[in-house]
Design a protein around this motif. Structure first.
Motif, mmCIF file in Angstrom:
data_model
loop_
_atom_site.group_PDB
_atom_site.id
_atom_site.type_symbol
_atom_site.label_atom_id
_atom_site.label_comp_id
_atom_site.label_asym_id
_atom_site.label_seq_id
_atom_site.Cartn_x
_atom_site.Cartn_y
_atom_site.Cartn_z
ATOM 1 N N ARG A 1 0.830 -1.202 0.000
ATOM 2 C CA ARG A 1 0.000 0.000 0.000
ATOM 3 C C ARG A 1 0.869 1.258 0.000
ATOM 4 O O ARG A 1 0.537 2.259 -0.655
ATOM 5 C CB ARG A 1 -0.937 0.003 1.210
ATOM 6 N N LEU A 2 1.977 1.211 0.726
ATOM 7 C CA LEU A 2 2.853 2.375 0.794
ATOM 8 C C LEU A 2 3.488 2.663 -0.563
ATOM 9 O O LEU A 2 3.591 3.824 -0.973
ATOM 10 C CB LEU A 2 3.943 2.142 1.845
ATOM 11 N N ARG A 3 3.893 1.600 -1.267
ATOM 12 C CA ARG A 3 4.448 1.812 -2.607
ATOM 13 C C ARG A 3 3.417 2.442 -3.528
ATOM 14 O O ARG A 3 3.732 3.339 -4.327
ATOM 15 C CB ARG A 3 4.964 0.489 -3.181
ATOM 16 N N ALA A 4 2.178 1.969 -3.434
ATOM 17 C CA ALA A 4 1.115 2.541 -4.267
ATOM 18 C C ALA A 4 0.879 4.013 -3.928
ATOM 19 O O ALA A 4 0.549 4.824 -4.799
ATOM 20 C CB ALA A 4 -0.174 1.751 -4.094
ATOM 21 N N LEU A 5 1.064 4.372 -2.676
ATOM 22 C CA LEU A 5 0.841 5.758 -2.235
ATOM 23 C C LEU A 5 1.966 6.683 -2.681
ATOM 24 O O LEU A 5 1.710 7.824 -3.112
ATOM 25 C CB LEU A 5 0.707 5.802 -0.710
ATOM 26 N N LEU A 6 3.222 6.216 -2.594
ATOM 27 C CA LEU A 6 4.358 7.124 -2.728
ATOM 28 C C LEU A 6 5.158 6.998 -4.013
ATOM 29 O O LEU A 6 5.788 7.976 -4.437
ATOM 30 C CB LEU A 6 5.327 6.935 -1.544
#
Length: 406
Positions: free
Chosen positions: A16-21
């Protein structure tokens, strides 16, 4: 055909963090700093290299399934020293389970102790866990055929889940409880009274407690009490077959010794559980490589490097207190190495920090489920892992204060 229970698992926090940033631009000229993952980056103890390299001939043979007698003895002796346990409480041959890191054990323990049915009406068993939670707990519950049940850990309850306050019908269905102390992410330390009451509850309703104590050696001032220590108190300080009933603890060298790549930990506790655990691992897991087992034994026998490690974390929390102490609901955690900052909207704050300061952080929203006050437990908070060296940490804290405080 896939196991349909896997549909109950949401995307992993770092996915999820990769998708966000990852689509967000970085500021020009700034070296990024990753504070999103709890991967210790302190120098490893110098003596480890000797144990890992002095005899590589053992790599041509299968390792023994449950470590070596020397490793099990070192783990049991460390537990005895650390928690003032009496002789005979922990039998290294029956009550120590050598693990490829505590994560492996925390996942597998559900397969050992979760029955097919648990509730008075033969409902699916429950696995209780704090909310926020370590993702492995959820995967363990789901794949063992249980239902995860999230118990809020918020400022109102001191970031300690109120298991005793749950309805009786929930407790009657409970097969396993996970508790991390010091807590990830808040750094809260459960008192000996809290741990003792939880064990009493476990024995009343016949569920197992998995005490996740991987941060037990990273503390600010006072050594955190542990599950074995609490069970001993209930037994009147005497070793017996039932002294550790319903209790298992998990420890790791990843945080204690800054050796996350070694993949070495252990489980200890109730002999009935550990014996079944060893049996299960014999079927499905690799043993620790011999050099890893030897290095691990040496690490459990040495305290100097742990004290040096702890001193570095104290210095970093001094920095954090000076830089952020009157902002973002800052509190100095009693243990662990995370900051848990109230930033209002953790996803928005994470994006700002990445775009403007090159700081990678983890939104608390990704560590919670909305059940049982999960939004309040996680959405406003940002988790920052103070695992880098002192100078990098100082620079990161300065950037964080400038961006979020501006």
């Amino acid at each position: 055909m896939l196991n349909p229970r896997l549909d109950l698992l949401t995307d992993y926090p770092f996915t999820r963090l990769r998708a966000l940033l990852d689509a967000e631009p970085l500021p020009a000229g700034l070296t990024p700093i990753n504070l999103s993952i709890g991967e210790p980056q302190h120098p490893m103890p110098g003596f480890v290299t000797e144990f890992l390299t002095r005899d590589l001939s053992s790599l041509s043979r299968y390792p023994t399934p449950n470590g070596t007698p020397q490793l099990r003895a070192a783990c049991a002796a460390w537990l005895k020293r650390r928690y003032a346990l009496p002789e005979g409480l922990i039998d290294p041959e029956r009550q120590i389970v050598a693990l490829n890191g505590s994560r492996e054990g925390l996942y597998m323990i559900a397969g050992v102790v979760v029955p097919e049915k648990k509730g008075p009406k033969n409902e699916r068993p429950l696995v209780l866990m704090p909310n926020p939670f370590y993702q492995t707990y959820v995967a363990a519950a789901v794949t063992a055929g249980a239902e995860p049940y999230f118990v809020a850990a918020t400022p109102e309850n001191g970031f300690l889940p109120d298991f005793a306050g749950l309805p009786a019908d929930v407790l009657a269905r409970t097969a396993l409880v996970y508790l991390c102390s010091p807590a990830n992410p808040q750094g809260t330390v459960a008192s000996l009274d809290y741990l003792t009451r939880l064990i009493e509850l476990a024995r009343q309703y016949d569920f197992v407690i998995a005490f996740d104590e991987c941060y037990a050696e990273i503390y600010d001032q006072v050594p955190p009490p542990g599950g074995l220590e609490a069970a001993l108190r209930l037994s009147g300080g005497k070793a017996s077959d039932d002294a550790l009933k319903n209790v298992v603890v998990f420890h790791s060298l990843s945080k204690r010794s800054s050796m996350p790549g070694l993949r070495s930990g252990f489980c200890a506790g109730d002999a009935r559980i550990t014996q079944a655990f060893i049996k299960l691992r014999n079927y499905g897991c690799a043993g620790l490589m011999m050099p890893v087992a030897e290095a691990s034994a040496a690490l459990w026998q040495d305290e100097r490097h742990v004290e040096e490690n702890r001193a570095l974390y104290r210095q970093k929390f001094d920095m954090a207190q000076n830089a952020l102490g009157n902002r973002f609901g800052f509190f100095r955690p009693a243990g662990g190495f995370y900051l848990w900052l109230d930033v209002g909207d953790s996803e928005a704050a994470a994006k700002r920090l990445w775009r403007q300061a090159g700081i990678r952080s983890l939104p608390g929203l990704y560590l919670t489920r909305p059940e049982n006050n999960g939004e309040k437990a996680g959405k406003p908070y940002l988790r920052l892992a103070l695992v880098a060296d002192l100078e990098t940490t100082r620079l990161a804290l300065q950037r964080i204060g400038n961006v979020l405080g501006g």
